[in-house]
Write a protein that holds these residues in place. Sequence first.
Motif, PDB file in Angstrom:
ATOM      1  N   THR A  85       0.835  -1.198   0.000  1.00  0.00           N
ATOM      2  CA  THR A  85       0.000   0.000   0.000  1.00  0.00           C
ATOM      3  C   THR A  85       0.870   1.248   0.000  1.00  0.00           C
ATOM      4  N   LEU A  86       1.929   1.236   0.768  1.00  0.00           N
ATOM      5  CA  LEU A  86       2.844   2.374   0.840  1.00  0.00           C
ATOM      6  C   LEU A  86       3.517   2.615  -0.517  1.00  0.00           C
ATOM      7  N   LYS A  87       3.903   1.518  -1.179  1.00  0.00           N
ATOM      8  CA  LYS A  87       4.520   1.633  -2.502  1.00  0.00           C
ATOM      9  C   LYS A  87       3.519   2.191  -3.514  1.00  0.00           C
ATOM     10  N   LEU A  88       2.282   1.719  -3.451  1.00  0.00           N
ATOM     11  CA  LEU A  88       1.256   2.208  -4.377  1.00  0.00           C
ATOM     12  C   LEU A  88       0.987   3.693  -4.162  1.00  0.00           C
ATOM     13  N   ILE A  89       0.955   4.113  -2.905  1.00  0.00           N
ATOM     14  CA  ILE A  89       0.742   5.534  -2.601  1.00  0.00           C
ATOM     15  C   ILE A  89       1.911   6.358  -3.139  1.00  0.00           C
ATOM     16  N   ALA A  90       3.134   5.871  -2.950  1.00  0.00           N
ATOM     17  CA  ALA A  90       4.329   6.573  -3.431  1.00  0.00           C
ATOM     18  C   ALA A  90       4.305   6.679  -4.955  1.00  0.00           C
TER      19      ALA A  90
END
Length: 162
Positions: free
Chosen positions: A3-8
Amino acid sequence: MKTLKLIAVAIVFLVSTNTIQAQVAVNVNIGSPPAWGPAGYSNVDYYYLPDVQAYYDIRATQFIYFGGGKWIRSRNLPNQYRNYNLYNGYKVVLNDYRGTRPYSNFKNHKVKYYKGYKGKPQKSIGSRSNNSSRVNKSTGNKSTGNGGKGGKGKSGHGNGKH
């Protein structure tokens, strides 16, 4: 973690999209060629007028000529050329300069395009509506032949194309 990677990735995508849109430039030619200018040329900034040893800045709609030891920009030609016929005079379309000083090559232009120079035949952009009237070439004002000034003479007919 995914999720953090997708947000980034989403943030990077949004920022890059805005940057790309901000980098789009609009190229607008503020001045349009005068009616007496040679037909068939786009994206031109300057003409050299051999008969009067002057330049014409299309964007600024100004003549550039040497006088009093310096280059002068003016909406009109010098007084000695107030009756010069821009429609019939030869215009050299310039592309051998950099920046806003076409006169940087004046010595070469003066020799290569001498007074009375006639290159390939030119046709003007506009056409004259009345051949008996005269146009004050430095102002574009039409004269009726009685010394008075009529309306703006923005149309003209040349003698071929460059």
